[in-house]
Design a protein around this motif. Sequence first.
Motif, PDB file in Angstrom:
ATOM      1  N   LEU A 157      90.016 -39.679 -77.231  1.00 15.82           N
ATOM      2  CA  LEU A 157      91.479 -39.560 -76.599  1.00 15.82           C
ATOM      3  C   LEU A 157      92.070 -38.162 -76.724  1.00 15.82           C
ATOM      4  CD1 LEU A 157      93.854 -41.111 -75.566  1.00 15.82           C
ATOM      5  CD2 LEU A 157      94.565 -41.548 -78.283  1.00 15.82           C
ATOM      6  N   THR A 161      92.343 -51.087 -69.870  1.00 18.11           N
ATOM      7  CA  THR A 161      92.227 -50.583 -68.512  1.00 18.11           C
ATOM      8  C   THR A 161      91.758 -51.438 -67.785  1.00 18.11           C
ATOM      9  OG1 THR A 161      91.363 -48.689 -70.104  1.00 18.11           O
ATOM     10  CG2 THR A 161      90.960 -48.598 -67.522  1.00 18.11           C
ATOM     11  N   VAL A 162      92.068 -51.530 -66.685  1.00 19.00           N
ATOM     12  CA  VAL A 162      91.406 -52.319 -65.437  1.00 19.00           C
ATOM     13  C   VAL A 162      90.099 -51.671 -65.057  1.00 19.00           C
ATOM     14  CG1 VAL A 162      91.939 -52.963 -62.943  1.00 19.00           C
ATOM     15  CG2 VAL A 162      93.818 -52.771 -64.282  1.00 19.00           C
ATOM     16  N   ALA A 174      91.476 -50.203 -60.068  1.00 17.77           N
ATOM     17  CA  ALA A 174      90.777 -50.194 -61.474  1.00 17.77           C
ATOM     18  C   ALA A 174      90.927 -48.585 -62.088  1.00 17.77           C
ATOM     19  CB  ALA A 174      89.297 -49.967 -60.946  1.00 17.77           C
ATOM     20  N   GLY A 175      91.043 -48.485 -63.145  1.00 15.33           N
ATOM     21  CA  GLY A 175      91.423 -47.134 -63.662  1.00 15.33           C
ATOM     22  C   GLY A 175      93.055 -47.404 -64.438  1.00 15.33           C
ATOM     23  N   ASP A 182     103.504 -42.014 -66.345  1.00 18.71           N
ATOM     24  CA  ASP A 182     102.070 -41.259 -66.455  1.00 18.71           C
ATOM     25  C   ASP A 182     101.606 -40.963 -67.593  1.00 18.71           C
ATOM     26  OD1 ASP A 182     102.121 -42.007 -63.730  1.00 18.71           O
ATOM     27  OD2 ASP A 182     102.644 -39.908 -63.311  1.00 18.71           O
ATOM     28  N   GLN A 227      95.925 -48.106 -66.506  1.00 18.52           N
ATOM     29  CA  GLN A 227      96.076 -48.346 -68.279  1.00 18.52           C
ATOM     30  C   GLN A 227      97.410 -48.746 -68.680  1.00 18.52           C
ATOM     31  OE1 GLN A 227      94.110 -44.462 -69.091  1.00 18.52           O
ATOM     32  NE2 GLN A 227      92.328 -45.644 -69.768  1.00 18.52           N
ATOM     33  N   LEU A 260      94.357 -49.603 -75.951  1.00 13.62           N
ATOM     34  CA  LEU A 260      94.176 -49.268 -74.874  1.00 13.62           C
ATOM     35  C   LEU A 260      93.606 -50.309 -73.841  1.00 13.62           C
ATOM     36  CD1 LEU A 260      95.171 -46.580 -73.494  1.00 13.62           C
ATOM     37  CD2 LEU A 260      92.822 -45.702 -73.435  1.00 13.62           C
ATOM     38  N   ALA A 289      87.944 -44.834 -59.743  1.00 10.70           N
ATOM     39  CA  ALA A 289      87.260 -45.567 -60.886  1.00 10.70           C
ATOM     40  C   ALA A 289      86.014 -46.384 -60.174  1.00 10.70           C
ATOM     41  CB  ALA A 289      88.148 -46.276 -61.918  1.00 10.70           C
ATOM     42  N   LEU A 337      80.687 -51.182 -71.107  1.00 10.29           N
ATOM     43  CA  LEU A 337      81.621 -52.437 -71.576  1.00 10.29           C
ATOM     44  C   LEU A 337      80.981 -53.478 -72.147  1.00 10.29           C
ATOM     45  CD1 LEU A 337      82.958 -52.845 -67.594  1.00 10.29           C
ATOM     46  CD2 LEU A 337      84.159 -51.650 -69.447  1.00 10.29           C
ATOM     47  N   PHE A 390      81.704 -48.257 -67.118  1.00  8.32           N
ATOM     48  CA  PHE A 390      82.880 -48.267 -66.350  1.00  8.32           C
ATOM     49  C   PHE A 390      83.296 -46.815 -66.244  1.00  8.32           C
ATOM     50  CE2 PHE A 390      87.637 -47.870 -65.768  1.00  8.32           C
ATOM     51  CZ  PHE A 390      87.862 -48.236 -64.677  1.00  8.32           C
ATOM     52  N   ILE A 391      83.541 -46.151 -65.256  1.00  7.78           N
ATOM     53  CA  ILE A 391      83.704 -44.736 -65.162  1.00  7.78           C
ATOM     54  C   ILE A 391      85.061 -44.516 -64.588  1.00  7.78           C
ATOM     55  CG2 ILE A 391      83.087 -42.382 -64.146  1.00  7.78           C
ATOM     56  CD1 ILE A 391      80.394 -43.555 -63.355  1.00  7.78           C
ATOM     57  N   ASN A 392      85.927 -44.223 -65.486  1.00  3.90           N
ATOM     58  CA  ASN A 392      87.360 -43.779 -65.084  1.00  3.90           C
ATOM     59  C   ASN A 392      87.585 -42.396 -64.795  1.00  3.90           C
ATOM     60  OD1 ASN A 392      90.060 -44.580 -64.461  1.00  3.90           O
ATOM     61  ND2 ASN A 392      90.636 -45.193 -66.561  1.00  3.90           N
ATOM     62  N   VAL A 393      88.589 -42.215 -63.825  1.00  3.87           N
ATOM     63  CA  VAL A 393      88.651 -40.790 -63.398  1.00  3.87           C
ATOM     64  C   VAL A 393      89.938 -40.172 -63.738  1.00  3.87           C
ATOM     65  CG1 VAL A 393      87.021 -40.715 -61.706  1.00  3.87           C
ATOM     66  CG2 VAL A 393      89.279 -41.408 -61.037  1.00  3.87           C
ATOM     67  N   PHE A 453      89.624 -54.132 -69.603  1.00  2.00           N
ATOM     68  CA  PHE A 453      88.726 -53.821 -70.902  1.00  2.00           C
ATOM     69  C   PHE A 453      89.923 -53.534 -72.173  1.00  2.00           C
ATOM     70  CE2 PHE A 453      86.366 -50.725 -73.493  1.00  2.00           C
ATOM     71  CZ  PHE A 453      85.218 -51.557 -74.012  1.00  2.00           C
ATOM     72  N   ILE A 460      93.561 -36.039 -73.180  1.00  2.85           N
ATOM     73  CA  ILE A 460      94.534 -35.450 -73.216  1.00  2.85           C
ATOM     74  C   ILE A 460      94.955 -33.898 -72.975  1.00  2.85           C
ATOM     75  CG2 ILE A 460      96.992 -35.096 -74.641  1.00  2.85           C
ATOM     76  CD1 ILE A 460      96.209 -37.806 -75.829  1.00  2.85           C
ATOM     77  N   VAL A 512     100.538 -42.163 -70.319  1.00  3.64           N
ATOM     78  CA  VAL A 512     100.019 -43.592 -71.385  1.00  3.64           C
ATOM     79  C   VAL A 512      99.104 -42.970 -72.319  1.00  3.64           C
ATOM     80  CG1 VAL A 512      98.549 -45.764 -71.166  1.00  3.64           C
ATOM     81  CG2 VAL A 512     100.018 -45.082 -69.245  1.00  3.64           C
ATOM     82  N   LEU A 513      98.116 -42.369 -72.262  1.00  2.19           N
ATOM     83  CA  LEU A 513      97.112 -41.572 -73.227  1.00  2.19           C
ATOM     84  C   LEU A 513      97.941 -40.914 -74.195  1.00  2.19           C
ATOM     85  CD1 LEU A 513      94.162 -40.606 -71.051  1.00  2.19           C
ATOM     86  CD2 LEU A 513      94.467 -42.685 -72.333  1.00  2.19           C
ATOM     87  N   ARG A 552      93.512 -33.000 -69.331  1.00  4.86           N
ATOM     88  CA  ARG A 552      94.510 -33.383 -68.590  1.00  4.86           C
ATOM     89  C   ARG A 552      95.845 -32.090 -68.540  1.00  4.86           C
ATOM     90  NH1 ARG A 552      96.246 -38.772 -66.964  1.00  4.86           N
ATOM     91  NH2 ARG A 552      98.255 -38.688 -68.105  1.00  4.86           N
TER      92      ARG A 552
END
Lengths: 228, 107
Positions: A6, B26-27, B38-39, B6, B41, B24, A56, A25, A67-70, B102, A10, B8-9, A13
């Motif tokens: 996490l 996540t879709v 998807a993605g 924006d 949160q 957490l 994603a 998953l 699952f790949i989140n971007v 998830f 952060i 969330v994290l 970002r």
Amino acid sequence: MHKQILDQLIKDRADKRAVALATNLVTGEEVVLYPSGAPKNELEQQVNIALREDRARTVETAEGEVFINVFNPPLRLLIAGAVHIAQPLARMAALTGYDVTIIDPRRAFATADRFPGVTLLSEWPDAGVAALQPDARTAIVTLTHDPKLDDAALHTALNSDSFYIGCLGSKKTHAARLERLRMAGFDEAALARIHGPVGLAIGAKSPAEIAVSILAQLTATLRGGAVS
Amino acid sequence: MMENHDRVLEQAALWRAEGAGVALATVTATWGSAPRPAGSQLAVHADGRMIGSVSGGCIEGAVVVEAQDIIQTGKPRLLEFGVSNSQAWEVGLACGGRIKVFVERVE
């Protein structure tokens, strides 16, 4: 999710670095991944695609669904001209998710009082836009009405991959602008990239309404939405 | 300037740093007209507070309840929500979509 993962997301970002999180998953195992010039496996290839498409995705692996989140850096909006319209436009664009920079060499306009919390660049627009290296996730809007400033920004904008270029000004002003750009050597395909007069025709009058029309057009261009 | 909705994290990390249990959500997949892609949160505080979204508000309540359980057990779970029908006790998406969410604990 481990706290280190996490914290890494952060930090990336905050540093505006493109990053992806791959989550198994089934097991909940997670790994942070970055775009790779030479992907070593299927997962790294899929991460590259997901980041490029900014979408994603789920991939099947031998260890189950992953699952790949971007988390791409924010879209950017470069505004040439710290004028009245730039005030609501900067705030609304930030709400919409844009990282906003206002470029104006005139120090009386580009002040922190007028633009609290917004990045201000006190540069001539061509140098300012060039320094920010606009890419395919960057939009550029000129608002000064002053050909010396607007055209300078446009020359740089038209030589970039920016996904949106918009220019404030009447139809007449815009026609004159296009003529100057033709004289400067830009072809019709380049000129067709310019949205002018800027914004959707919603009858906007106030600076805030004009900002809404600009952001609506930006969004339609970005998302490929139909404008009715 | 990053907007609060924006973050969330960042909010999840803040709650965790305060010593609270946090999950957490996540879709991970959507079918049909799902409201969030998807993605998307949602962070959930053990006390039920939340930030972000996984739908247009249709299933957040149910996700928070599941998340509070996952904060206790630590076992991540993949939830699936479909179309709601007229029975008031059933959680679902009025828009006719189907989504997978998830949910994991922040350790």
